[in-house]
Structure formats: C-alpha cells, structure tokens
Design a protein around this motif. Structure first.
Motif, PDB file in Angstrom:
ATOM      1  N   ASN A 172       0.809  -1.228   0.000  1.00  0.00           N
ATOM      2  CA  ASN A 172       0.000   0.000   0.000  1.00  0.00           C
ATOM      3  C   ASN A 172       0.842   1.278   0.000  1.00  0.00           C
ATOM      4  O   ASN A 172       0.335   2.356   0.319  1.00  0.00           O
ATOM      5  CB  ASN A 172      -0.957   0.033   1.203  1.00  0.00           C
ATOM      6  CG  ASN A 172      -1.938  -1.112   1.187  1.00  0.00           C
ATOM      7  OD1 ASN A 172      -2.412  -1.511   0.117  1.00  0.00           O
ATOM      8  ND2 ASN A 172      -2.251  -1.654   2.352  1.00  0.00           N
ATOM      9  N   ALA A 173       2.141   1.174  -0.311  1.00  0.00           N
ATOM     10  CA  ALA A 173       2.986   2.374  -0.372  1.00  0.00           C
ATOM     11  C   ALA A 173       2.572   3.220  -1.574  1.00  0.00           C
ATOM     12  O   ALA A 173       2.113   2.700  -2.599  1.00  0.00           O
ATOM     13  CB  ALA A 173       4.453   1.983  -0.481  1.00  0.00           C
ATOM     14  N   LYS A 174       2.735   4.529  -1.463  1.00  0.00           N
ATOM     15  CA  LYS A 174       2.337   5.440  -2.530  1.00  0.00           C
ATOM     16  C   LYS A 174       3.299   5.342  -3.711  1.00  0.00           C
ATOM     17  O   LYS A 174       4.497   5.150  -3.529  1.00  0.00           O
ATOM     18  CB  LYS A 174       2.308   6.881  -2.012  1.00  0.00           C
ATOM     19  CG  LYS A 174       1.253   7.150  -0.942  1.00  0.00           C
ATOM     20  CD  LYS A 174       1.267   8.606  -0.529  1.00  0.00           C
ATOM     21  CE  LYS A 174       0.312   8.873   0.636  1.00  0.00           C
ATOM     22  NZ  LYS A 174      -1.078   8.708   0.260  1.00  0.00           N
ATOM     23  N   THR A 175       2.750   5.490  -4.909  1.00  0.00           N
ATOM     24  CA  THR A 175       3.582   5.529  -6.102  1.00  0.00           C
ATOM     25  C   THR A 175       4.256   6.899  -6.202  1.00  0.00           C
ATOM     26  O   THR A 175       3.910   7.828  -5.470  1.00  0.00           O
ATOM     27  CB  THR A 175       2.734   5.283  -7.367  1.00  0.00           C
ATOM     28  OG1 THR A 175       1.789   6.363  -7.501  1.00  0.00           O
ATOM     29  CG2 THR A 175       1.985   3.959  -7.274  1.00  0.00           C
ATOM     30  N   GLU A 176       5.203   7.028  -7.146  1.00  0.00           N
ATOM     31  CA  GLU A 176       5.905   8.305  -7.307  1.00  0.00           C
ATOM     32  C   GLU A 176       4.930   9.412  -7.711  1.00  0.00           C
ATOM     33  O   GLU A 176       5.024  10.542  -7.234  1.00  0.00           O
ATOM     34  CB  GLU A 176       7.000   8.162  -8.368  1.00  0.00           C
ATOM     35  CG  GLU A 176       7.871   9.404  -8.500  1.00  0.00           C
ATOM     36  CD  GLU A 176       9.018   9.203  -9.468  1.00  0.00           C
ATOM     37  OE1 GLU A 176       9.845  10.122  -9.588  1.00  0.00           O
ATOM     38  OE2 GLU A 176       9.078   8.130 -10.095  1.00  0.00           O
ATOM     39  N   ARG A 359       3.224  13.726   7.572  1.00  0.00           N
ATOM     40  CA  ARG A 359       3.525  12.291   7.430  1.00  0.00           C
ATOM     41  C   ARG A 359       2.295  11.512   6.963  1.00  0.00           C
ATOM     42  O   ARG A 359       2.415  10.583   6.148  1.00  0.00           O
ATOM     43  CB  ARG A 359       4.032  11.738   8.766  1.00  0.00           C
ATOM     44  CG  ARG A 359       5.386  12.307   9.186  1.00  0.00           C
ATOM     45  CD  ARG A 359       5.888  11.673  10.482  1.00  0.00           C
ATOM     46  NE  ARG A 359       6.142  10.254  10.311  1.00  0.00           N
ATOM     47  CZ  ARG A 359       5.591   9.299  11.070  1.00  0.00           C
ATOM     48  NH1 ARG A 359       4.760   9.614  12.043  1.00  0.00           N
ATOM     49  NH2 ARG A 359       5.869   8.034  10.855  1.00  0.00           N
ATOM     50  N   VAL A 360       1.122  11.886   7.466  1.00  0.00           N
ATOM     51  CA  VAL A 360      -0.107  11.205   7.048  1.00  0.00           C
ATOM     52  C   VAL A 360      -0.351  11.427   5.556  1.00  0.00           C
ATOM     53  O   VAL A 360      -0.773  10.513   4.838  1.00  0.00           O
ATOM     54  CB  VAL A 360      -1.316  11.716   7.875  1.00  0.00           C
ATOM     55  CG1 VAL A 360      -2.625  11.277   7.239  1.00  0.00           C
ATOM     56  CG2 VAL A 360      -1.250  11.192   9.291  1.00  0.00           C
ATOM     57  N   GLY A 361      -0.100  12.652   5.087  1.00  0.00           N
ATOM     58  CA  GLY A 361      -0.317  12.951   3.680  1.00  0.00           C
ATOM     59  C   GLY A 361       0.691  12.300   2.758  1.00  0.00           C
ATOM     60  O   GLY A 361       0.367  11.935   1.627  1.00  0.00           O
ATOM     61  N   MET A 362       1.947  12.136   3.237  1.00  0.00           N
ATOM     62  CA  MET A 362       3.026  11.644   2.385  1.00  0.00           C
ATOM     63  C   MET A 362       3.225  10.133   2.461  1.00  0.00           C
ATOM     64  O   MET A 362       3.706   9.522   1.509  1.00  0.00           O
ATOM     65  CB  MET A 362       4.338  12.336   2.768  1.00  0.00           C
ATOM     66  CG  MET A 362       4.362  13.834   2.503  1.00  0.00           C
ATOM     67  SD  MET A 362       4.305  14.223   0.754  1.00  0.00           S
ATOM     68  CE  MET A 362       5.847  13.493   0.205  1.00  0.00           C
ATOM     69  N   LEU A 363       2.897   9.537   3.611  1.00  0.00           N
ATOM     70  CA  LEU A 363       3.185   8.124   3.830  1.00  0.00           C
ATOM     71  C   LEU A 363       1.908   7.332   4.098  1.00  0.00           C
ATOM     72  O   LEU A 363       0.862   7.907   4.393  1.00  0.00           O
ATOM     73  CB  LEU A 363       4.141   7.954   5.022  1.00  0.00           C
ATOM     74  CG  LEU A 363       5.468   8.718   4.966  1.00  0.00           C
ATOM     75  CD1 LEU A 363       6.198   8.593   6.296  1.00  0.00           C
ATOM     76  CD2 LEU A 363       6.341   8.203   3.825  1.00  0.00           C
ATOM     77  N   THR A 364       2.028   6.035   3.983  1.00  0.00           N
ATOM     78  CA  THR A 364       0.925   5.150   4.375  1.00  0.00           C
ATOM     79  C   THR A 364       1.216   4.659   5.789  1.00  0.00           C
ATOM     80  O   THR A 364       1.942   3.679   5.995  1.00  0.00           O
ATOM     81  CB  THR A 364       0.807   3.952   3.407  1.00  0.00           C
ATOM     82  OG1 THR A 364       0.679   4.448   2.069  1.00  0.00           O
ATOM     83  CG2 THR A 364      -0.408   3.114   3.752  1.00  0.00           C
TER      84      THR A 364
END
Length: 418
Positions: A172-176, A359-364
């Motif tokens: 569930n990590a964010k894509t670039e 951190r909430v906006g940038m990371l899972t």
C-alpha cells in the motif's frame, strides 16, 4: 453557562464587525480570486503584446537565422526573429526606442560553431535570452555532431535519458505520481495551518490584552470562571476564523469551477488538487482544529500576563518561534518524511499538528500513529487549559511592566491567594 455564551457571542460578533476583519477578508478574497483567474489575467495583459517579442537579428554567418527560426517554430515559440539590415549601432538604437525587444548577434567561433550576443534595454528578464540560448544550443549540438560524422539517430541515443524506475516494496505504499501530488497538496495545506494558527492565536492574545488594559477584565473575572472565560474567547475566535476561511474557500471554489478547463493539468494537477483524498481533508481539519486549540490556549494565558498591548508580541514570541520551527521542519520533511527524526518529532505536541499531518499525507501510516498524535494533542490541550486557567486568573489581575515568564509565577501566586 449563560455567561459562557455571552462572552463567546460578544467575542465573535465584535470581531466580525471590525474594519480589520472586513478589510483582511476582502483583500484575501481578491488575492484568491486573482490566483484562481491567473491564466485569464495573463492572457488579458498579453493581448496585443506580440510586437514586444520581436527580436532584431544580425546574422554575421548568414547561415544561422533560418535554422534558428525553424527550431523556434517547431517548439511553438512566441518570439519573432527579424533580420536587421542596418548596422549594429542602428539596431541598438531601435531597441532603445522599443521597436524591438532585443538584439541578437549571431556569429561563429574559431571552431566554426555558433555563438551569440544578446543586447536589450535591460537584462533583468532572463527568460527570453535563456530561450534563445536553448534553441541555439540545439543547433550547435547538431553542427558539432555533423563535424564528427554522428547521425541524428546516434545523437538522439547519446542524449536519451537513462531509464530509471522506482518501486516501493511496502504494501500500500504510494507511487511516485501519488507522492508528487501528495507533496504539493500537503505543502499548500501546511501553509494554511501555519498562517491560520499564527494569525488567530495572536488575535486571542491581543483580545485578552486589550480587555485587560481597559480594566474590564476585573469585572469579568469576578463573575465568570477563568476556564469558561478563556475558552469562550478561544472558541469565539475559532468560529471567527472558520467564518473567514469559509468565505475565502467559497470564493476559491467558485472561481476554480469557472476556470476548471484552464486549470486542467500543469500546476493544478501537479499539486494534487484534481483528486484530493477524503482522508487527507479529514486529517487536515482535525490537525488544524487541534493545533489551533493548542496554540490558542497558550496564547490566551500568555496574553493575560501583559498589561500593555505593545508587550503582546514580545510575550508570545516563544510561541511564534515554536510554530515557525514546526513549519520549517515539516517543509524539510516533505523530501524525507520517513526519517526517524521526523517520526519522533511528529509526536512532540507543539510540532504534531504540522508534522503528523505531513507524514499522514506523504506516507501510508498505521492507523495508531495519527490516532496517538491526536491523543497527545488532546491531553496537552487539557493540561494547558488547566494550567492556563490558573495563570489566566492571576495574570488578568496583574498590572505594570511585564517581566516575561517570571510573571507566570506571580500569576500562580495571585491565583492561590484568591
């Protein structure tokens, strides 16, 4: 309880009617309207300015102006190159008389490769000469390649960027692409949180100091409990801030919808405004409100320690520096949100509103991390409220020159003696 609502209503409506509130709201609305209509404004002022992009060209080689025109045409450039038949001095005079935007002199160096000189009334505008230099660089590259017998295909291979892909292994990590959008969105929302906390916390401190300087506080403190009085002012200013931001947001949404077509892609899409996750909006509201309550409570009892309005800024300076520090750390964290330092700092109460939201906006993140941050903020606000109420009760009865934080001890002693 009725006294609480009376103070809350008085704080809200008295500030709502002030000229400063009305003027700042109108100015901010105009700024928002201007930013959301920026494309139309630029197009309006650019009408009829094509002549200002005319560039006089003296081609000493006789071979460079046509390839340069072709390069610019292929890239849909607005710059118009016109061969100048007179002398260099005549061309300079024409530029001084605003007949041309600038003068471009083309020549070859000792190796037979292009070089140029650009002359204009002012070289403060670097975009136009940079564009010309870029196109000339392409011509020079092609000529240099032909001298060493490189084909166009070989040249393309030489300058073809290396393929470099990035993949996240965490589930569930964010894509670039998602990270780029989140970074822009979080950046804008952090600015909103930062400026709102600074502005409205200062307003609370000024409100308390103003009433205290008029000796109204002595009457209020005898009829209303300090906690009720303090939070009535805090909530009153909070409602005022929500009213102001609601008006500004409504104006922003209205003009964004009207200009949606011109905003598709580019800046609008890069900064993540085309697809804002609901969870990000919810976290932004939660951390904004908790951050406001945290710093507003701090500002209220710091404001109660001063007797003159002139001393307010000096007294709340440490609080302001805390907000600035949190903002600067969060800006740095946009590039490295997953470092240990950012993780630890996001649980420090005075930094949590901005860092945890970043951190909430940038990371899972696991759900417990933002929830723990919210719990820490609530506990800190309660502790500050209890301590602040005691300082507030004694502080509003203190007059004379303020001695910074030494006054907190005096305020607590006055509270005990009550």
């Amino acid at each position: 309880m009725s006294n609480f609502w009376i103070i809350l209503g008085h704080t809200y409506f008295s500030k709502l009617k002030t000229k400063s509130f009305i003027i700042t709201t109108l100015i901010t609305m105009l700024i928002v309207a201007g930013l959301t209509n920026m494309t139309r404004i630029i197009d309006f002022f650019n009408k009829g300015e094509g002549s200002e992009e005319r560039i006089a060209v003296i081609d000493e080689t006789g071979l460079l102006i046509n390839p340069l025109k072709e390069q610019m045409k292929a890239n849909n450039s607005d710059i118009q190159l016109e061969a100048f038949n007179g002398s260099e001095k005549d061309a300079e005079n024409a530029v001084k008389l605003d007949e041309y935007k600038g003068l471009l002199i083309l020549s070859n160096n000792q190796e037979g490769l292009p070089e140029a000189a650009y002359k204009a009334r002012s070289i403060a505008d670097s975009s136009l000469p940079s564009e010309l230099q870029h196109y000339l660089q392409q011509i020079k590259t092609g000529l240099a390649a032909s001298k060493i017998n490189l084909s166009q295909e070989q040249l393309s291979k030489l300058y073809e960027p290396v393929s470099f892909s990035k993949f996240a292994l965490e589930e569930n990590a964010k894509t670039e692409e998602e990270l780029n959008q989140a970074r822009g969105l979080v950046y804008v929302l952090l600015f909103i949180i930062y400026f709102a906390v600074i502005l409205y916390a200062n307003m609370i401190a000024m409100e308390v100091a103003t009433e205290k300087s008029s000796r109204v506080m002595e009457i209020l403190i005898s009829s209303v409990a300090p906690v009720k009085q303090m939070f009535a002012k805090i909530i009153g200013i909070a409602l005022l801030s929500l009213t102001q931001m609601g008006i500004i947001l409504a104006v922003g949404i209205y003009f964004v919808k009207r200009n949606m077509e011109s905003m598709q892609g580019g800046f609008f899409e890069f900064f993540g405004f085309s697809d804002i996750p609901t969870s990000t909006i919810i976290y932004a509201l939660v951390f904004f409100l908790l951050g406001y309550l945290l710093y507003a409570t701090l500002a209220a009892f710091l404001g109660s320690l001063v007797s003159r309005i002139e001393d307010v800024q000096q007294m709340i300076m440490p609080m302001t520096l805390l907000v600035v520090a949190g903002f600067m750390i969060s800006m740095f964290g946009l590039g490295q949100p997953d470092t240990s330092f950012m993780t630890i700092a996001s649980f420090i109460p005075f930094f949590t509103p901005m860092l945890m939201f970043m951190r909430v906006g940038m990371l899972t993140l696991p759900v417990w991390e933002p929830l723990l941050g919210i719990a820490i903020l609530i506990i800190t606000i309660v502790i500050l409220a209890i301590f602040g109420a005691k300082v507030y009760k004694g502080g509003v009865l203190m007059y004379g020159k303020s001695n910074s934080f030494k006054d907190i001890k005096k305020a607590l002693q006055l509270t005990k003696n009550e």
